[in-house]
Design a protein around this motif. Structure first.
Motif, mmCIF file in Angstrom:
data_model
loop_
_atom_site.group_PDB
_atom_site.id
_atom_site.type_symbol
_atom_site.label_atom_id
_atom_site.label_comp_id
_atom_site.label_asym_id
_atom_site.label_seq_id
_atom_site.Cartn_x
_atom_site.Cartn_y
_atom_site.Cartn_z
ATOM 1 N N GLY A 165 23.660 -9.464 -11.749
ATOM 2 C CA GLY A 165 23.590 -10.541 -10.762
ATOM 3 C C GLY A 165 22.645 -10.275 -9.614
ATOM 4 O O GLY A 165 22.714 -10.962 -8.585
ATOM 5 N N LEU A 166 21.750 -9.292 -9.762
ATOM 6 C CA LEU A 166 20.839 -8.976 -8.658
ATOM 7 C C LEU A 166 19.926 -10.157 -8.372
ATOM 8 O O LEU A 166 19.223 -10.642 -9.261
ATOM 9 C CB LEU A 166 20.003 -7.740 -8.982
ATOM 10 N N THR A 167 19.924 -10.608 -7.134
ATOM 11 C CA THR A 167 19.207 -11.823 -6.752
ATOM 12 C C THR A 167 17.947 -11.544 -5.956
ATOM 13 O O THR A 167 16.969 -12.271 -6.057
ATOM 14 C CB THR A 167 20.150 -12.729 -5.917
ATOM 15 N N SER A 168 17.972 -10.464 -5.138
ATOM 16 C CA SER A 168 16.857 -10.250 -4.212
ATOM 17 C C SER A 168 16.753 -8.791 -3.807
ATOM 18 O O SER A 168 17.675 -8.000 -3.982
ATOM 19 C CB SER A 168 17.077 -11.097 -2.944
ATOM 20 N N ASN A 169 15.597 -8.459 -3.263
ATOM 21 C CA ASN A 169 15.397 -7.183 -2.579
ATOM 22 C C ASN A 169 14.633 -7.442 -1.291
ATOM 23 O O ASN A 169 13.643 -8.179 -1.285
ATOM 24 C CB ASN A 169 14.625 -6.188 -3.442
ATOM 25 N N MET A 170 15.127 -6.859 -0.223
ATOM 26 C CA MET A 170 14.436 -6.960 1.060
ATOM 27 C C MET A 170 13.567 -5.725 1.269
ATOM 28 O O MET A 170 14.023 -4.596 1.091
ATOM 29 C CB MET A 170 15.438 -7.091 2.209
ATOM 30 N N MET A 171 12.315 -5.963 1.640
ATOM 31 C CA MET A 171 11.381 -4.869 1.882
ATOM 32 C C MET A 171 10.499 -5.197 3.076
ATOM 33 O O MET A 171 10.210 -6.360 3.349
ATOM 34 C CB MET A 171 10.457 -4.652 0.676
ATOM 35 N N GLN A 172 10.054 -4.150 3.762
ATOM 36 C CA GLN A 172 9.013 -4.337 4.759
ATOM 37 C C GLN A 172 7.722 -4.710 4.035
ATOM 38 O O GLN A 172 7.315 -4.035 3.095
ATOM 39 C CB GLN A 172 8.804 -3.046 5.551
ATOM 40 N N TYR A 173 7.095 -5.797 4.479
ATOM 41 C CA TYR A 173 5.897 -6.279 3.796
ATOM 42 C C TYR A 173 4.995 -6.993 4.788
ATOM 43 O O TYR A 173 5.437 -7.899 5.505
ATOM 44 C CB TYR A 173 6.293 -7.227 2.662
ATOM 45 N N SER A 174 3.759 -6.555 4.868
ATOM 46 C CA SER A 174 2.781 -7.188 5.760
ATOM 47 C C SER A 174 1.379 -6.877 5.258
ATOM 48 O O SER A 174 1.200 -6.092 4.307
ATOM 49 C CB SER A 174 2.936 -6.658 7.195
ATOM 50 N N ILE A 175 0.394 -7.457 5.894
ATOM 51 C CA ILE A 175 -0.997 -7.152 5.550
ATOM 52 C C ILE A 175 -1.265 -5.655 5.723
ATOM 53 O O ILE A 175 -2.061 -5.068 4.980
ATOM 54 C CB ILE A 175 -1.971 -7.980 6.417
ATOM 55 N N LEU A 176 -0.587 -5.033 6.685
ATOM 56 C CA LEU A 176 -0.774 -3.603 6.938
ATOM 57 C C LEU A 176 0.178 -2.731 6.127
ATOM 58 O O LEU A 176 0.141 -1.507 6.235
ATOM 59 C CB LEU A 176 -0.595 -3.314 8.433
ATOM 60 N N ASP A 177 1.030 -3.337 5.343
ATOM 61 C CA ASP A 177 1.912 -2.593 4.448
ATOM 62 C C ASP A 177 2.078 -3.374 3.153
ATOM 63 O O ASP A 177 3.044 -4.099 2.938
ATOM 64 C CB ASP A 177 3.280 -2.363 5.096
ATOM 65 N N ARG A 178 1.098 -3.212 2.272
ATOM 66 C CA ARG A 178 1.058 -3.967 1.028
ATOM 67 C C ARG A 178 1.708 -3.229 -0.138
ATOM 68 O O ARG A 178 1.585 -3.644 -1.286
ATOM 69 C CB ARG A 178 -0.400 -4.312 0.699
ATOM 70 N N ARG A 179 2.445 -2.187 0.153
ATOM 71 C CA ARG A 179 3.075 -1.408 -0.920
ATOM 72 C C ARG A 179 4.005 -2.240 -1.816
ATOM 73 O O ARG A 179 4.081 -1.965 -3.018
ATOM 74 C CB ARG A 179 3.833 -0.216 -0.318
ATOM 75 N N PRO A 180 4.720 -3.247 -1.290
ATOM 76 C CA PRO A 180 5.590 -4.026 -2.183
ATOM 77 C C PRO A 180 4.865 -4.759 -3.305
ATOM 78 O O PRO A 180 5.491 -5.149 -4.294
ATOM 79 C CB PRO A 180 6.258 -5.027 -1.220
ATOM 80 N N GLU A 181 3.556 -4.931 -3.189
ATOM 81 C CA GLU A 181 2.831 -5.716 -4.193
ATOM 82 C C GLU A 181 2.870 -5.075 -5.573
ATOM 83 O O GLU A 181 2.799 -5.770 -6.590
ATOM 84 C CB GLU A 181 1.394 -5.963 -3.722
ATOM 85 N N GLU A 182 2.999 -3.738 -5.634
ATOM 86 C CA GLU A 182 3.064 -3.098 -6.960
ATOM 87 C C GLU A 182 4.341 -3.480 -7.706
ATOM 88 O O GLU A 182 4.403 -3.375 -8.931
ATOM 89 C CB GLU A 182 2.969 -1.574 -6.834
ATOM 90 N N LEU A 183 5.361 -3.944 -6.965
ATOM 91 C CA LEU A 183 6.644 -4.293 -7.580
ATOM 92 C C LEU A 183 6.747 -5.771 -7.935
ATOM 93 O O LEU A 183 7.714 -6.186 -8.584
ATOM 94 C CB LEU A 183 7.784 -3.908 -6.636
ATOM 95 N N MET A 184 5.759 -6.558 -7.548
ATOM 96 C CA MET A 184 5.858 -8.000 -7.792
ATOM 97 C C MET A 184 5.914 -8.370 -9.278
ATOM 98 O O MET A 184 6.636 -9.298 -9.646
ATOM 99 C CB MET A 184 4.726 -8.723 -7.072
ATOM 100 N N PRO A 185 5.207 -7.683 -10.159
ATOM 101 C CA PRO A 185 5.374 -8.003 -11.585
ATOM 102 C C PRO A 185 6.818 -7.806 -12.052
ATOM 103 O O PRO A 185 7.317 -8.587 -12.883
ATOM 104 C CB PRO A 185 4.417 -7.033 -12.276
ATOM 105 N N LEU A 186 7.494 -6.782 -11.542
ATOM 106 C CA LEU A 186 8.899 -6.556 -11.879
ATOM 107 C C LEU A 186 9.758 -7.710 -11.369
ATOM 108 O O LEU A 186 10.627 -8.218 -12.091
ATOM 109 C CB LEU A 186 9.382 -5.237 -11.266
ATOM 110 N N TYR A 187 9.516 -8.136 -10.123
ATOM 111 C CA TYR A 187 10.286 -9.243 -9.557
ATOM 112 C C TYR A 187 10.104 -10.518 -10.382
ATOM 113 O O TYR A 187 11.060 -11.244 -10.652
ATOM 114 C CB TYR A 187 9.877 -9.507 -8.105
ATOM 115 N N GLU A 188 8.879 -10.775 -10.781
ATOM 116 C CA GLU A 188 8.599 -11.966 -11.589
ATOM 117 C C GLU A 188 9.311 -11.884 -12.940
ATOM 118 O O GLU A 188 9.921 -12.853 -13.403
ATOM 119 C CB GLU A 188 7.084 -12.110 -11.795
#
Length: 308
Positions: A165-188
């Protein structure tokens, strides 16, 4: 205001929410900020039992009680305050979670929590036990959906793989911290939404830019940017967008990504909140502008907390 769906849930949240951690403990001023958020079309409010040792939940619950059926309330669990209330320990056990949720419900003055999030986590935790607690709370009606709040790739992958039932993950994300982008394929792939906190990078991505830089940032830089690199990057962003505020560019960059359900900048004043709403309601970035931002900024990844 535009709303977006969190994962596959029936929670539709405003594209900009209110991160309540920075509300402070002045009940009147916090109430003014929350009422302004409601007036501006915000329906998503994020708090945690950790913030001000639960007082933040109390303030949020009191302000939202008259409109409870019109809003989405998210809170978090896992950090256990000691008796002196001067520190906390980590406790993701089923017993603790199932007790803590009732304390949060009482402070929030509500019968249910829309989105209950694990507030951190390590790969050594018993994730199966934590998930079992969340699933039971869903069945019992105490929570509607659950998520996590983690920056650790190995923790995120584990929950994405085994939590039904996992619905979401909260992460720090900004132009100066683009590290979450590597996980976007997993989220999709898993149909999990990203909730973006820290979208203006401690105020660096606002018109005040380096005026907001602390002495620590001036000496050591910000994340993987030296102070000189920060200066250059922010100046290049201003040059690329001469007719738009940096705050607007920052929020529109986050909102351009389909994995993002909402970004939740904090606000410690009504004026700051209104600036964030104006920025979120600005003109979306086009593909050329997104490419320009990516060319200016760094696309780093999380070096630690990775599976072997």
């Amino acid at each position: 205001m535009e709303t977006r769906r969190i994962g596959t849930s029936d929670l539709y949240v405003s594209k900009i929410g209110l991160g309540c951690m920075s509300l402070g403990t002045d009940d009147h001023e916090a109430g003014r900020i929350i009422q302004t958020a409601l007036d501006e079309g915000i329906n998503y409010f994020d708090t945690a039992d950790l913030y001000d040792a639960g007082e933040n939940e109390t303030i949020v619950g009191k302000a939202l009680k008259p409109v409870r059926d019109q809003v989405v309330i998210a809170t978090k669990v896992g950090n256990k305050w000691n008796k002196e209330r001067d520190g906390w320990t980590w406790d993701p056990t089923k017993a603790y979670i199932k007790g803590a949720v009732k304390d949060s419900l009482q402070r929030l003055q509500t019968d249910y929590i829309d989105l209950y999030q694990l507030h951190g986590g390590t790969i050594e935790d018993d994730a199966e036990e934590t998930i079992e607690a969340f699933e039971e709370l869903k069945k019992e009606g105490y929570i509607r959906y659950y998520g996590i709040s983690s920056i650790r790739p190995n923790v995120i992958h584990r929950f994405a793989d085994i939590a039904p039932g996992l619905t979401s993950n909260m992460m720090q994300y900004s132009i100066l911290d683009r590290r979450p982008e590597e996980l976007m394929p997993l989220y999709e792939q898993k149909q999990i939404s990203l909730i973006a906190r820290g979208p203006v990078a401690k105020g660096l991505l606002t018109n005040k830019m380096l005026d907001k830089a602390s002495e620590k940032i001036k000496q050591n830089g910000y994340l993987y940017y030296s102070f000189e690199e920060l200066q250059r990057t922010l100046n290049e962003l201003n040059t690329l967008f001469p007719d738009r505020s940096l705050n607007e560019v920052a929020l529109q960059y986050i909102l351009a990504h389909s994995s993002v359900a909402s970004c939740i900048p904090g606000a410690s004043s009504v004026d700051q909140l209104k600036e964030n709403v104006k920025a979120a309601n600005g003109k979306p970035l086009n593909e050329a502008e997104l490419r320009g931002i990516k060319a200016i900024s760094k696309a780093d990844i999380y070096a630690e907390h990775r599976s072997e």
